[in-house]
Design a protein around this motif. Structure first.
Motif, PDB file in Angstrom:
ATOM      1  N   SER A 182       1.188  43.982 -24.906  1.00 16.09           N
ATOM      2  CA  SER A 182       1.300  45.021 -24.316  1.00 16.09           C
ATOM      3  C   SER A 182       0.506  45.491 -23.047  1.00 16.09           C
ATOM      4  CB  SER A 182       1.050  46.241 -25.200  1.00 16.09           C
ATOM      5  OG  SER A 182      -0.120  46.320 -25.604  1.00 16.09           O
ATOM      6  N   TYR A 183       1.028  45.926 -22.015  1.00  9.55           N
ATOM      7  CA  TYR A 183       0.420  46.756 -20.859  1.00  9.55           C
ATOM      8  C   TYR A 183      -0.049  48.152 -21.157  1.00  9.55           C
ATOM      9  CZ  TYR A 183      -0.453  49.389 -16.682  1.00  9.55           C
ATOM     10  OH  TYR A 183      -0.826  50.136 -15.645  1.00  9.55           O
ATOM     11  N   ARG A 184      -1.233  48.635 -20.889  1.00  7.89           N
ATOM     12  CA  ARG A 184      -1.543  49.857 -21.086  1.00  7.89           C
ATOM     13  C   ARG A 184      -2.307  50.606 -19.851  1.00  7.89           C
ATOM     14  NH1 ARG A 184      -5.282  51.762 -26.056  1.00  7.89           N
ATOM     15  NH2 ARG A 184      -6.715  50.309 -25.113  1.00  7.89           N
ATOM     16  N   TYR A 185      -1.777  51.631 -19.350  1.00  7.28           N
ATOM     17  CA  TYR A 185      -2.373  52.438 -18.279  1.00  7.28           C
ATOM     18  C   TYR A 185      -3.633  53.348 -19.060  1.00  7.28           C
ATOM     19  CZ  TYR A 185      -3.570  55.662 -14.277  1.00  7.28           C
ATOM     20  OH  TYR A 185      -4.095  56.326 -13.510  1.00  7.28           O
ATOM     21  N   LEU A 186      -4.631  53.431 -18.672  1.00  6.19           N
ATOM     22  CA  LEU A 186      -5.850  53.993 -19.438  1.00  6.19           C
ATOM     23  C   LEU A 186      -6.493  55.150 -18.299  1.00  6.19           C
ATOM     24  CD1 LEU A 186      -7.173  54.822 -22.053  1.00  6.19           C
ATOM     25  CD2 LEU A 186      -8.864  53.037 -21.395  1.00  6.19           C
ATOM     26  N   GLU A 187      -6.687  56.371 -18.625  1.00  2.84           N
ATOM     27  CA  GLU A 187      -7.374  57.248 -18.026  1.00  2.84           C
ATOM     28  C   GLU A 187      -8.581  57.807 -18.863  1.00  2.84           C
ATOM     29  OE1 GLU A 187      -6.578  60.050 -15.075  1.00  2.84           O
ATOM     30  OE2 GLU A 187      -5.101  58.796 -14.027  1.00  2.84           O
ATOM     31  N   VAL A 188      -9.823  57.942 -18.134  1.00  2.00           N
ATOM     32  CA  VAL A 188     -10.870  58.235 -19.413  1.00  2.00           C
ATOM     33  C   VAL A 188     -11.716  59.413 -18.741  1.00  2.00           C
ATOM     34  CG1 VAL A 188     -10.925  56.193 -20.559  1.00  2.00           C
ATOM     35  CG2 VAL A 188     -12.393  56.483 -18.635  1.00  2.00           C
ATOM     36  N   GLY A 189     -11.461  59.950 -17.348  1.00  2.00           N
ATOM     37  CA  GLY A 189     -12.161  61.142 -16.870  1.00  2.00           C
ATOM     38  C   GLY A 189     -13.304  60.767 -16.071  1.00  2.00           C
ATOM     39  N   LYS A 190     -14.538  61.354 -16.498  1.00  2.00           N
ATOM     40  CA  LYS A 190     -15.848  61.410 -15.755  1.00  2.00           C
ATOM     41  C   LYS A 190     -16.851  60.745 -16.120  1.00  2.00           C
ATOM     42  CE  LYS A 190     -14.444  65.790 -13.227  1.00  2.00           C
ATOM     43  NZ  LYS A 190     -15.032  67.032 -12.922  1.00  2.00           N
ATOM     44  N   ALA A 191     -17.855  60.522 -15.405  1.00  2.00           N
ATOM     45  CA  ALA A 191     -19.290  59.744 -15.916  1.00  2.00           C
ATOM     46  C   ALA A 191     -20.314  60.112 -15.032  1.00  2.00           C
ATOM     47  CB  ALA A 191     -19.086  58.487 -16.628  1.00  2.00           C
ATOM     48  N   ARG A 192     -21.515  60.227 -15.506  1.00  2.00           N
ATOM     49  CA  ARG A 192     -22.713  60.374 -14.446  1.00  2.00           C
ATOM     50  C   ARG A 192     -23.786  59.492 -15.284  1.00  2.00           C
ATOM     51  NH1 ARG A 192     -26.464  64.108 -15.538  1.00  2.00           N
ATOM     52  NH2 ARG A 192     -26.260  65.684 -17.233  1.00  2.00           N
ATOM     53  N   THR A 193     -24.650  59.087 -13.993  1.00  2.00           N
ATOM     54  CA  THR A 193     -26.162  58.836 -14.551  1.00  2.00           C
ATOM     55  C   THR A 193     -26.839  59.804 -14.614  1.00  2.00           C
ATOM     56  OG1 THR A 193     -27.185  58.758 -12.334  1.00  2.00           O
ATOM     57  CG2 THR A 193     -25.788  56.904 -12.766  1.00  2.00           C
ATOM     58  N   GLY A 194     -28.074  59.662 -15.261  1.00  2.00           N
ATOM     59  CA  GLY A 194     -29.317  60.629 -15.676  1.00  2.00           C
ATOM     60  C   GLY A 194     -30.052  60.782 -14.047  1.00  2.00           C
ATOM     61  N   PHE A 195     -30.971  61.624 -14.168  1.00  2.00           N
ATOM     62  CA  PHE A 195     -31.624  61.855 -12.796  1.00  2.00           C
ATOM     63  C   PHE A 195     -32.606  60.746 -12.730  1.00  2.00           C
ATOM     64  CE2 PHE A 195     -29.694  65.699 -14.237  1.00  2.00           C
ATOM     65  CZ  PHE A 195     -29.099  66.192 -12.839  1.00  2.00           C
ATOM     66  N   ASP A 196     -33.168  60.614 -11.402  1.00  2.00           N
ATOM     67  CA  ASP A 196     -34.338  59.727 -10.895  1.00  2.00           C
ATOM     68  C   ASP A 196     -35.413  60.748 -10.775  1.00  2.00           C
ATOM     69  OD1 ASP A 196     -33.940  60.881  -8.288  1.00  2.00           O
ATOM     70  OD2 ASP A 196     -32.983  59.097  -7.489  1.00  2.00           O
ATOM     71  N   VAL A 197     -36.411  60.112 -10.135  1.00  2.00           N
ATOM     72  CA  VAL A 197     -37.564  61.018  -9.758  1.00  2.00           C
ATOM     73  C   VAL A 197     -37.556  62.164  -8.875  1.00  2.00           C
ATOM     74  CG1 VAL A 197     -39.366  58.853 -10.531  1.00  2.00           C
ATOM     75  CG2 VAL A 197     -38.377  59.192  -8.086  1.00  2.00           C
ATOM     76  N   TYR A 198     -36.403  61.876  -7.900  1.00  2.00           N
ATOM     77  CA  TYR A 198     -36.125  62.915  -6.879  1.00  2.00           C
ATOM     78  C   TYR A 198     -35.046  63.979  -7.487  1.00  2.00           C
ATOM     79  CZ  TYR A 198     -38.218  59.165  -4.175  1.00  2.00           C
ATOM     80  OH  TYR A 198     -39.004  58.247  -3.734  1.00  2.00           O
ATOM     81  N   GLN A 199     -34.864  63.935  -8.708  1.00  2.00           N
ATOM     82  CA  GLN A 199     -33.807  64.771  -9.494  1.00  2.00           C
ATOM     83  C   GLN A 199     -32.483  64.686  -8.798  1.00  2.00           C
ATOM     84  OE1 GLN A 199     -34.339  66.864 -12.160  1.00  2.00           O
ATOM     85  NE2 GLN A 199     -36.026  65.387 -12.138  1.00  2.00           N
ATOM     86  N   GLN A 200     -31.998  63.415  -8.307  1.00  2.00           N
ATOM     87  CA  GLN A 200     -30.754  62.991  -7.904  1.00  2.00           C
ATOM     88  C   GLN A 200     -30.099  62.116  -8.774  1.00  2.00           C
ATOM     89  OE1 GLN A 200     -31.487  61.169  -3.925  1.00  2.00           O
ATOM     90  NE2 GLN A 200     -31.549  63.388  -3.172  1.00  2.00           N
ATOM     91  N   ASN A 201     -28.793  62.221  -8.963  1.00  2.00           N
ATOM     92  CA  ASN A 201     -28.124  61.347  -9.803  1.00  2.00           C
ATOM     93  C   ASN A 201     -26.479  60.726  -9.177  1.00  2.00           C
ATOM     94  OD1 ASN A 201     -26.427  63.440 -10.063  1.00  2.00           O
ATOM     95  ND2 ASN A 201     -26.275  63.857 -12.305  1.00  2.00           N
ATOM     96  N   THR A 202     -26.005  60.213  -9.704  1.00  2.00           N
ATOM     97  CA  THR A 202     -24.532  59.553  -9.519  1.00  2.00           C
ATOM     98  C   THR A 202     -23.584  59.960 -10.341  1.00  2.00           C
ATOM     99  OG1 THR A 202     -25.400  57.482  -8.624  1.00  2.00           O
ATOM    100  CG2 THR A 202     -23.229  57.529  -8.812  1.00  2.00           C
ATOM    101  N   ARG A 203     -22.458  60.756  -9.774  1.00  2.00           N
ATOM    102  CA  ARG A 203     -21.361  61.293 -10.576  1.00  2.00           C
ATOM    103  C   ARG A 203     -19.853  60.515 -10.089  1.00  2.00           C
ATOM    104  NH1 ARG A 203     -23.342  66.371 -12.781  1.00  2.00           N
ATOM    105  NH2 ARG A 203     -21.187  66.874 -13.063  1.00  2.00           N
ATOM    106  N   ILE A 204     -19.163  60.421 -10.919  1.00  2.00           N
ATOM    107  CA  ILE A 204     -17.993  59.679 -10.752  1.00  2.00           C
ATOM    108  C   ILE A 204     -16.791  60.232 -11.540  1.00  2.00           C
ATOM    109  CG2 ILE A 204     -18.581  57.455  -9.611  1.00  2.00           C
ATOM    110  CD1 ILE A 204     -18.129  56.143 -12.544  1.00  2.00           C
ATOM    111  N   LYS A 205     -15.703  60.258 -10.986  1.00  2.00           N
ATOM    112  CA  LYS A 205     -14.324  60.675 -11.549  1.00  2.00           C
ATOM    113  C   LYS A 205     -13.215  59.925 -11.584  1.00  2.00           C
ATOM    114  CE  LYS A 205     -12.893  63.727  -7.849  1.00  2.00           C
ATOM    115  NZ  LYS A 205     -12.587  65.093  -7.331  1.00  2.00           N
ATOM    116  N   ASP A 206     -12.181  60.169 -12.302  1.00  2.00           N
ATOM    117  CA  ASP A 206     -10.914  59.292 -12.174  1.00  2.00           C
ATOM    118  C   ASP A 206     -11.056  57.896 -12.457  1.00  2.00           C
ATOM    119  OD1 ASP A 206      -9.793  61.813 -11.181  1.00  2.00           O
ATOM    120  OD2 ASP A 206      -9.568  61.082  -9.240  1.00  2.00           O
TER     121      ASP A 206
END
Length: 279
Positions: free
Chosen positions: A226-250
């Motif tokens: 089979s073929y499956r199209y899947l969507e799982v939403g968002k994810a993000r990293t934790g913070f670094d020493v500068y209190q910055q992180n990476t956030r992605i969606k879709d």
């Protein structure tokens, strides 16, 4: 007198012979009643099946989900590498065209990367990289579209939850000119080191749409592709020493799956195991 006695004796003998069958019948016991019909066996497990699948996931490019007002250059060049994984589940066939199952799939870590630059990559840029785990649990409903020569095409849809976890995330600066760094040309040009970002897990809604083809192998066993199209939403990293992180969606993927289904017990519409019966 002798003639009278002879006639009486003959009469008694005749009467005895005539009455004997009836008396014998009256003395015999009544025949036992016919046995009650045996109860129909109750079929437990009718329509149930198990499945196991190998999954190849081709992740599409996610999008930036940086919160408004966050300092820093916008993120570009997103990438999630392809992965593979395994899954399984249990399902139930309601009739010759409708079935449903619950599946769980885990995948190997996808390599994540993006870039950012305040100077549009003329003086330098930041590279962000890490790894992303994606595990899903879905409730799926399928419509089988008929069987020809043992082949059954189908379509389906699923909804459930996705667990995602960022691992081994870091960000580093690469300078292309002396102006990018501290002003010392011999030190500034080139890779400047990196800062790590903490691991982080998140859970979100997941959904899928699928189409496939199964082939009846016999003894309740079917090959399923089979073929499956899947969507799982968002994810993000934790913070670094500068209190910055990476956030992605879709976060989305095109998935290609191949596996086996094993049906056990008579089917509710005729046949046994994976045999679809006549309909």
């Amino acid at each position: 007198m002798a003639r009278f006695r002879l006639s009486l004796t003959a009469a008694l003998i005749g009467w005895s012979l005539a009455a004997a069958p009836g008396s014998a019948a009256d003395l015999l016991p009544l025949p036992p009643p016919p046995p009650l019909p045996a109860p129909e066996p109750v079929e437990i497990g009718t329509g149930w099946y198990l499945r196991g699948d190998f999954t190849a996931s081709d992740f599409l490019k996610p999008k930036d989900d940086t919160l408004p007002g966050t300092p820093g250059a916008p993120l570009t060049g997103f990438r999630l590498s392809s992965t593979e994984g395994f899954g399984g589940g249990i399902g139930y066939r309601f009739n010759s065209f409708l079935r449903a199952d619950v599946t769980a799939d885990t995948r190997s870590r996808s390599r994540f990367r993006d870039y950012s630059s305040r100077t549009n990559f003329t003086e330098g840029y930041n590279t962000e990289a890490g790894k992303l785990d994606v595990t899903t649990a879905l409730f799926n409903v399928y419509a089988d579209l008929g069987t020809w020569w043992g082949l059954t095409p189908y379509v389906g849809a699923g909804v459930g939850v996705a667990w995602k976890r960022f691992h081994d995330n870091w960000t580093g600066t690469t300078c292309l000119t002396a102006e990018c760094g501290s002003g010392a040309p011999n030190y500034a040009i080139g890779f400047q080191g990196f800062d790590t970002r903490a691991n982080h897990s998140s859970t979100s809604l997941a959904w899928a749409a699928m189409a496939g083809l199964s082939y009846e192998l016999g003894a309740g066993l079917s090959l399923d592709a089979s073929y499956r199209y899947l969507e799982v939403g968002k994810a993000r990293t934790g913070f670094d020493v500068y209190q910055q992180n990476t956030r992605i969606k879709d976060i989305r993927a095109n998935e290609f799956r191949i596996g086996l289904r094993w049906a056990f017990g008579p089917l509710p519409f005729g046949g046994f195991g994976g045999d679809p019966g006549i309909y």
